[in-house]
Scaffold this active site. Structure first.
Site, mmCIF file in Angstrom:
data_model
loop_
_atom_site.group_PDB
_atom_site.id
_atom_site.type_symbol
_atom_site.label_atom_id
_atom_site.label_comp_id
_atom_site.label_asym_id
_atom_site.label_seq_id
_atom_site.Cartn_x
_atom_site.Cartn_y
_atom_site.Cartn_z
ATOM 1 N N ARG A 51 0.809 -1.219 0.000
ATOM 2 C CA ARG A 51 0.000 0.000 0.000
ATOM 3 C C ARG A 51 0.848 1.277 0.000
ATOM 4 N NH1 ARG A 51 -4.768 -0.629 4.160
ATOM 5 N NH2 ARG A 51 -3.039 -1.659 5.165
ATOM 6 N N HIS A 180 7.214 -23.363 6.188
ATOM 7 C CA HIS A 180 8.656 -23.201 5.949
ATOM 8 C C HIS A 180 9.482 -24.302 6.617
ATOM 9 C CE1 HIS A 180 8.791 -21.149 9.874
ATOM 10 N NE2 HIS A 180 10.098 -21.301 9.856
ATOM 11 N N LYS A 184 13.327 -26.676 5.506
ATOM 12 C CA LYS A 184 14.578 -26.751 6.284
ATOM 13 C C LYS A 184 15.366 -27.969 5.821
ATOM 14 C CE LYS A 184 12.836 -24.431 10.432
ATOM 15 N NZ LYS A 184 13.656 -23.278 10.727
ATOM 16 N N GLU A 218 11.584 -22.436 21.436
ATOM 17 C CA GLU A 218 12.126 -21.128 21.048
ATOM 18 C C GLU A 218 12.505 -20.360 22.304
ATOM 19 O OE1 GLU A 218 10.210 -19.211 17.461
ATOM 20 O OE2 GLU A 218 8.517 -20.224 18.368
ATOM 21 N N ASP A 236 -0.344 -21.766 15.870
ATOM 22 C CA ASP A 236 0.851 -21.164 15.272
ATOM 23 C C ASP A 236 1.910 -22.216 14.926
ATOM 24 O OD1 ASP A 236 2.454 -18.878 14.540
ATOM 25 O OD2 ASP A 236 3.633 -19.221 16.350
ATOM 26 N N HIS A 241 3.668 -26.767 11.475
ATOM 27 C CA HIS A 241 5.044 -27.270 11.507
ATOM 28 C C HIS A 241 5.167 -28.636 12.196
ATOM 29 C CE1 HIS A 241 5.645 -23.278 10.218
ATOM 30 N NE2 HIS A 241 5.818 -22.701 11.383
HETATM 31 C C1 BG6 Z 1 6.498 -19.285 12.457
HETATM 32 C C2 BG6 Z 1 5.718 -18.926 13.668
HETATM 33 O O1 BG6 Z 1 5.716 -20.017 11.553
HETATM 34 O O2 BG6 Z 1 7.626 -20.091 12.847
HETATM 35 C C3 BG6 Z 1 6.582 -18.164 14.672
HETATM 36 O O3 BG6 Z 1 4.612 -18.088 13.283
HETATM 37 C C4 BG6 Z 1 7.808 -18.980 14.993
HETATM 38 O O4 BG6 Z 1 5.846 -17.883 15.866
HETATM 39 C C5 BG6 Z 1 8.518 -19.414 13.728
HETATM 40 O O5 BG6 Z 1 8.661 -18.161 15.781
HETATM 41 C C6 BG6 Z 1 9.645 -20.381 14.048
HETATM 42 O O6 BG6 Z 1 10.390 -20.616 12.884
HETATM 43 P P1 BG6 Z 1 11.933 -20.971 12.953
HETATM 44 O O7 BG6 Z 1 12.307 -21.235 11.541
HETATM 45 O O8 BG6 Z 1 12.608 -19.770 13.561
HETATM 46 O O9 BG6 Z 1 12.041 -22.161 13.838
#
Ligand code: BG6
Length: 494
Positions: A51, A180, A184, A218, A236, A241
């Site tokens: 935007r 994602h 990895k 984390e 999340d 994941h």
């Molecule tokens: C994201 C989450 O998909 O993955 C985040 O929304 C999280 O909350 C992140 O911190 C962790 O990814 P990575 O690659 O840092 O382990």
């Protein structure tokens, strides 16, 4: 050993959300690494859309700053950076306002040799209007691709809605849903470990495996992203994941590594997950929320302290542990303990395959008890694979058993940098390879397992259990596994 670089076809990558955090922190650096490696055809272009009233020059400046901030300094190369940023152009566009769209057609090349990809790094409520417009303008020709970033809904119903809306414009083989974690290196390595080595498959089942642990810990907090408080750790991290990791560990060997062969097998695992309801749910799930520490040398805020005033008192979980079960022949009776959380003792993601003990020990008590073998697949950091096994403690003094590990450390074995997940995924879109992306039915099946858990938790109206930052979560998550006579594998075990 250095990696092979296979250039991809020239592309027009249209990135919606071009000034957003994801684009700056992940997408631009990932594209830069691939550009520097020589994987781009130099006719490729990246068209940023957002935007903000910017122009091509400003977008190029954003790309330059993103590289300075998020690419390791040893990979900064002034000439390469100049060349790379010149691939960027920009269109200022409020995607809810159709007037702003005309300019895109000037940037897109109508050349079949040029792959056309739309990356939607925007809030999911914008997916529908964007796709509708792309379709209306005839931008989504048969070979165009669309990439969707999470969150792909907050439950099954909203996910179906998103998929329906995107499906109006793009067919399933044009849709790339990003998780994602699948990009990895170490996650992809799971496939090699399981299916390129003959030794594991015969023992990869309930007869030989006692249980599996999947931890994604984390050390960072939830931050101030408004989205997190709506999502919580279950949506999340677990819904996507961790369930994807669980699928890769548990699936049957696919007939090939073709996208649908793999995704069919993952889907079967999701369909075999035992629903968690009633007493099972109470007994086998733990929710936590971090509380801060205030000491002389350290002060870390609690989740509540980080929330804006209107969200104070939130029951959103920042930690989840679940004992999951897969109801099929291979895994009957083998628990999968999964856990994830923010502000834990360390950043660490790993999968632990705990094998069964030897059926009978021929050694006396004094000589030691043989510990069961354990395969630890370390996803991050310190990527690698460790196999814990028993040996005779070397030297005189008779037989004494000792546990040691065979250690395959990626850093020690390979001289190359471990590529970021997005490097692989962004170019897989251009290659047209959907293997590492979630298919619609997988996504929806995962929600079917998650939704009742979420609903039951909401109904309970209980606050999540507190845990102190820098620990491994609430004590009940330790109890969850210890009452089965097992323990979480932790850093100190190394
Ligand atoms: C994201 C989450 O998909 O993955 C985040 O929304 C999280 O909350 C992140 O911190 C962790 O990814 P990575 O690659 O840092 O382990």
């Amino acid at each position: 050993m250095s990696s092979r670089v296979i250039p991809v076809r020239p592309f027009d990558y249209v990135v919606f959300g071009a000034t957003g955090d994801l684009t700056k922190r992940k997408l631009i650096p990932a594209l830069y690494y691939r550009f520097k490696a020589g994987q781009f055809d130099l006719r490729s272009r990246i068209i940023g859309i957002s935007r903000s009233p910017l122009d091509d020059k400003k977008m190029q400046e954003i790309a330059r700053v993103s590289i300075q901030k998020h690419v390791d300094e040893i990979y900064h190369d002034a000439d390469v950076i100049d060349q790379f940023v010149s691939c960027f152009s920009y269109v200022s566009n409020d995607v809810t306002n159709k007037e702003g769209w005309t300019e895109i057609s000037e940037k897109l090349r109508d050349d079949k040799e040029v792959v056309r990809a739309f990356y939607l790094a925007v809030a999911p409520n914008l997916f529908a209007p964007i796709c509708e417009y792309l379709k209306g303008k005839n931008y989504c020709r048969d070979d165009a691709r669309v990439v969707l970033e999470k969150p792909l809904g907050h439950d099954l119903a909203s996910s179906v809605q998103i998929n329906d809306a995107v499906g109006e414009a793009f067919s399933e083989d044009q849709i790339y849903r990003i998780d994602h974690y699948l990009g990895k290196e170490t996650v992809q390595n799971l496939l090699a470990l399981r299916f390129a080595n003959a030794m594991f498959e015969p023992i990869w089942n309930a007869a030989h495996i006692d249980h599996v642990q999947i931890s994604v810990a984390e050390s960072v907090g939830a931050g101030t992203r408004g989205y997190y408080d709506e999502a919580g750790a279950l949506r999340d991290m677990i819904q996507n994941h961790i369930l994807q990791l669980l699928c890769l560990v548990a699936m049957e060997p696919p007939a090939s590594n073709k996208p649908n062969a793999l995704r069919d097998e993952k889907l079967k695992v999701l369909r075999s997950l035992k629903p968690l309801v009633g007493d099972d749910l109470k007994k086998n799930t733990v929710r936590g929320q971090y509380r801060g520490v205030r000491a002389e040398t350290v002060e870390v805020a609690s989740y509540q302290d980080e929330l804006p005033d209107n969200l104070k008192g939130s029951h959103t979980e920042t930690f989840v542990a679940i004992k999951a079960e897969i109801e099929n022949w291979r895994w009957s009776g083998v628990p999968f303990y999964i856990r994830t959380g923010k502000r834990l003792a360390a950043r660490m993601s790993e999968i632990v395959i705990q094998f069964r003990k030897v059926p009978h020990s021929i050694f006396s008590k004094d000589q030691g008890r043989p510990s069961a073998n354990k395969l630890v697949i370390r996803l991050q950091p310190d990527e690698g694979v460790k196999l814990f096994m028993m040996i005779k403690d070397p030297g005189p003094g008779g037989m004494r058993l000792r546990e040691v590990h065979l250690n395959l450390s990626f850093a020690d074995t390979f001289e190359d940098r471990v590529p970021e997940a997005y490097e692989r995924l962004l170019l897989d879109v251009i290659r047209g390879d959907q293997t590492l992306f979630m298919r619609r039915d997988e996504l929806e099946e995962a929600w079917k397992w998650i939704d009742p858990i979420r609903a039951a938790w909401d109904e309970m109206r209980e606050a999540p259990q507190p845990y102190t930052v820098g620990t491994w979560g609430p004590t009940s998550s330790v109890a969850l596994i210890e009452r089965d006579g097992r323990t979480w594998h932790e850093e100190s075990d190394y």
